[in-house]
Design a protein around this motif. Structure first.
Motif, PDB file in Angstrom:
ATOM      1  N   ARG A   1      -7.786 -22.635  -9.675  1.00  0.00           N
ATOM      2  CA  ARG A   1      -7.462 -24.022  -9.999  1.00  0.00           C
ATOM      3  C   ARG A   1      -7.602 -24.313 -11.484  1.00  0.00           C
ATOM      4  O   ARG A   1      -7.000 -25.271 -11.994  1.00  0.00           O
ATOM      5  CB  ARG A   1      -8.349 -24.972  -9.199  1.00  0.00           C
ATOM      6  CG  ARG A   1      -8.163 -24.871  -7.688  1.00  0.00           C
ATOM      7  CD  ARG A   1      -9.258 -25.621  -6.951  1.00  0.00           C
ATOM      8  NE  ARG A   1     -10.575 -25.073  -7.282  1.00  0.00           N
ATOM      9  CZ  ARG A   1     -11.729 -25.575  -6.842  1.00  0.00           C
ATOM     10  NH1 ARG A   1     -11.723 -26.653  -6.077  1.00  0.00           N
ATOM     11  NH2 ARG A   1     -12.875 -25.006  -7.196  1.00  0.00           N
ATOM     12  N   THR A   2      -8.403 -23.521 -12.192  1.00  0.00           N
ATOM     13  CA  THR A   2      -8.623 -23.773 -13.618  1.00  0.00           C
ATOM     14  C   THR A   2      -8.140 -22.614 -14.496  1.00  0.00           C
ATOM     15  O   THR A   2      -8.272 -22.683 -15.716  1.00  0.00           O
ATOM     16  CB  THR A   2     -10.120 -24.011 -13.892  1.00  0.00           C
ATOM     17  OG1 THR A   2     -10.883 -22.873 -13.442  1.00  0.00           O
ATOM     18  CG2 THR A   2     -10.611 -25.257 -13.146  1.00  0.00           C
TER      19      THR A   2
ATOM     20  N   THR B   1       0.650 -21.218   1.258  1.00  0.00           N
ATOM     21  CA  THR B   1      -0.340 -21.111   2.334  1.00  0.00           C
ATOM     22  C   THR B   1       0.048 -21.975   3.536  1.00  0.00           C
ATOM     23  O   THR B   1       0.835 -21.566   4.375  1.00  0.00           O
ATOM     24  CB  THR B   1      -1.738 -21.467   1.804  1.00  0.00           C
ATOM     25  OG1 THR B   1      -1.722 -22.798   1.227  1.00  0.00           O
ATOM     26  CG2 THR B   1      -2.196 -20.476   0.752  1.00  0.00           C
TER      27      THR B   1
ATOM     28  N   ASP C   1     -11.491 -18.787 -10.854  1.00  0.00           N
ATOM     29  CA  ASP C   1     -11.096 -19.982 -10.119  1.00  0.00           C
ATOM     30  C   ASP C   1      -9.614 -20.246 -10.395  1.00  0.00           C
ATOM     31  O   ASP C   1      -9.234 -20.575 -11.523  1.00  0.00           O
ATOM     32  CB  ASP C   1     -11.938 -21.175 -10.561  1.00  0.00           C
ATOM     33  CG  ASP C   1     -11.704 -22.417  -9.713  1.00  0.00           C
ATOM     34  OD1 ASP C   1     -10.659 -22.505  -9.036  1.00  0.00           O
ATOM     35  OD2 ASP C   1     -12.574 -23.310  -9.727  1.00  0.00           O
TER      36      ASP C   1
ATOM     37  N   LEU D   1      -0.179 -23.481  -4.366  1.00  0.00           N
ATOM     38  CA  LEU D   1      -1.004 -22.953  -3.283  1.00  0.00           C
ATOM     39  C   LEU D   1      -0.576 -23.525  -1.936  1.00  0.00           C
ATOM     40  O   LEU D   1      -0.553 -22.802  -0.928  1.00  0.00           O
ATOM     41  CB  LEU D   1      -2.480 -23.253  -3.552  1.00  0.00           C
ATOM     42  CG  LEU D   1      -3.118 -22.449  -4.695  1.00  0.00           C
ATOM     43  CD1 LEU D   1      -4.508 -22.985  -5.006  1.00  0.00           C
ATOM     44  CD2 LEU D   1      -3.181 -20.969  -4.356  1.00  0.00           C
ATOM     45  N   LEU D   2      -0.212 -24.801  -1.906  1.00  0.00           N
ATOM     46  CA  LEU D   2       0.291 -25.390  -0.665  1.00  0.00           C
ATOM     47  C   LEU D   2       1.535 -24.651  -0.178  1.00  0.00           C
ATOM     48  O   LEU D   2       1.672 -24.334   1.000  1.00  0.00           O
ATOM     49  CB  LEU D   2       0.623 -26.872  -0.868  1.00  0.00           C
ATOM     50  CG  LEU D   2      -0.521 -27.868  -0.879  1.00  0.00           C
ATOM     51  CD1 LEU D   2       0.005 -29.261  -1.229  1.00  0.00           C
ATOM     52  CD2 LEU D   2      -1.224 -27.903   0.473  1.00  0.00           C
TER      53      LEU D   2
ATOM     54  N   SER E   1      -4.792 -22.112   6.334  1.00  0.00           N
ATOM     55  CA  SER E   1      -5.902 -22.852   5.744  1.00  0.00           C
ATOM     56  C   SER E   1      -7.193 -22.384   6.393  1.00  0.00           C
ATOM     57  O   SER E   1      -7.176 -21.724   7.443  1.00  0.00           O
ATOM     58  CB  SER E   1      -5.733 -24.368   5.924  1.00  0.00           C
ATOM     59  OG  SER E   1      -5.731 -24.711   7.295  1.00  0.00           O
TER      60      SER E   1
ATOM     61  N   SER F   1       2.065 -27.886 -10.151  1.00  0.00           N
ATOM     62  CA  SER F   1       0.636 -27.693 -10.367  1.00  0.00           C
ATOM     63  C   SER F   1       0.160 -26.511  -9.528  1.00  0.00           C
ATOM     64  O   SER F   1       0.842 -26.076  -8.595  1.00  0.00           O
ATOM     65  CB  SER F   1      -0.136 -28.953  -9.963  1.00  0.00           C
ATOM     66  OG  SER F   1      -0.072 -29.138  -8.553  1.00  0.00           O
ATOM     67  N   ILE F   2      -1.026 -25.996  -9.831  1.00  0.00           N
ATOM     68  CA  ILE F   2      -1.561 -24.892  -9.040  1.00  0.00           C
ATOM     69  C   ILE F   2      -1.800 -25.340  -7.597  1.00  0.00           C
ATOM     70  O   ILE F   2      -1.567 -24.579  -6.660  1.00  0.00           O
ATOM     71  CB  ILE F   2      -2.861 -24.325  -9.661  1.00  0.00           C
ATOM     72  CG1 ILE F   2      -3.391 -23.147  -8.827  1.00  0.00           C
ATOM     73  CG2 ILE F   2      -3.909 -25.403  -9.823  1.00  0.00           C
ATOM     74  CD1 ILE F   2      -2.440 -21.994  -8.661  1.00  0.00           C
ATOM     75  N   GLU F   3      -2.217 -26.588  -7.411  1.00  0.00           N
ATOM     76  CA  GLU F   3      -2.436 -27.088  -6.054  1.00  0.00           C
ATOM     77  C   GLU F   3      -1.141 -27.096  -5.251  1.00  0.00           C
ATOM     78  O   GLU F   3      -1.117 -26.726  -4.076  1.00  0.00           O
ATOM     79  CB  GLU F   3      -3.038 -28.495  -6.103  1.00  0.00           C
ATOM     80  CG  GLU F   3      -4.473 -28.563  -6.588  1.00  0.00           C
ATOM     81  CD  GLU F   3      -4.607 -28.506  -8.102  1.00  0.00           C
ATOM     82  OE1 GLU F   3      -5.745 -28.362  -8.597  1.00  0.00           O
ATOM     83  OE2 GLU F   3      -3.562 -28.594  -8.805  1.00  0.00           O
ATOM     84  N   GLU F   4      -0.041 -27.494  -5.897  1.00  0.00           N
ATOM     85  CA  GLU F   4       1.259 -27.506  -5.213  1.00  0.00           C
ATOM     86  C   GLU F   4       1.734 -26.090  -4.900  1.00  0.00           C
ATOM     87  O   GLU F   4       2.286 -25.832  -3.824  1.00  0.00           O
ATOM     88  CB  GLU F   4       2.287 -28.246  -6.082  1.00  0.00           C
ATOM     89  CG  GLU F   4       2.022 -29.736  -6.168  1.00  0.00           C
ATOM     90  CD  GLU F   4       2.818 -30.421  -7.256  1.00  0.00           C
ATOM     91  OE1 GLU F   4       3.101 -31.628  -7.123  1.00  0.00           O
ATOM     92  OE2 GLU F   4       3.162 -29.760  -8.277  1.00  0.00           O
TER      93      GLU F   4
END
Length: 218
Positions: A195-196, A163, A193, A159-160, A178, A154-157
């Motif tokens: 995330r989307t 970063t 954005d 980015l983690l 962060s 996912s995009i969240e994963e």
């Protein structure tokens, strides 16, 4: 073992295949057992491609960082790479490549190397595919997502991995990785954005503004 007792020692090891990372994990396990509380080593297995099933959970258990180069996750050769990898590695191993999601789900700290644009890395990490929309060389385009598609991030994963996890790997998470009170004000501003944003073509994105320690750089 005396060397491994030195505080702040970082080991960054290129462990592409399963045998290489297995040896590293065995070494870390042995060192932790022998040194106990005196073990002060940060170990990273870098450029991971294939890991044995039994080793997937050991990264989290042993505190070993798992580093991937996600723009490879489309098979790293264009066309229909799964067919080539089947011939080179066999069916099971060809279908067990680039399992960064499995490692992250197990609790391991997964990080990402750029080795090219991080936006290309994020796109391919999310799609395991290089399409006509991808900002990549034409010969690297693939006909379909590299299996298993369950390993798409996912995009969240992503980015983690790019970063705060990377900051932890480098030991600079107190100041970087962060946005939080007391940390360096290093950040990017995007008109879209992330995330989307559409995953296909994500590699064409880029920041409109860049800030380093609170100062605008462009």
């Amino acid at each position: 073992m005396k060397l491994l007792n030195e505080a702040g020692l970082d080991l960054h090891l290129h462990t592409v295949g399963e045998r290489a990372s297995h040896i590293v994990l065995d070494g870390v396990e042995m060192a932790r057992k022998e040194l106990g509380d005196d073990y002060h080593v940060k170990v990273t297995c870098a450029h991971l491609e294939i890991q044995d099933d039994a080793d997937l959970k050991r990264f989290a258990e042993l505190g070993v960082f798992a580093d991937y180069t996600p723009w490879w996750h489309a098979g790293n050769m264009g066309g229909e790479p799964i067919n080539t990898w089947r011939e080179l590695l066999g069916e099971k191993r060809a279908l067990s490549m680039y399992r960064c999601k499995s490692l992250m789900d197990s609790g391991a700290i997964v990080t990402f190397s750029s080795n090219w644009s991080p936006y290309l890395g994020m796109e391919v990490g999310m799609t395991r595919h290089i399409t006509d929309k991808t900002k990549a060389l034409e010969h690297s385009r693939t006909k379909e997502a590299y299996p298993p598609v369950s390993e798409q991030m996912s995009i969240e994963e992503m980015l983690l991995g790019y970063t705060i996890n990377g900051a932890k790997q480098l030991g600079i998470e107190a100041a970087k990785g962060s946005i939080a009170t007391g940390k360096d004000a290093d950040f990017l501003v995007f008109d879209t954005d992330l995330r989307t944003a559409e995953h296909d073509g994500f590699s064409n994105l880029g920041p409109s503004e860049i800030y380093f320690t609170g100062k605008k750089m462009n």
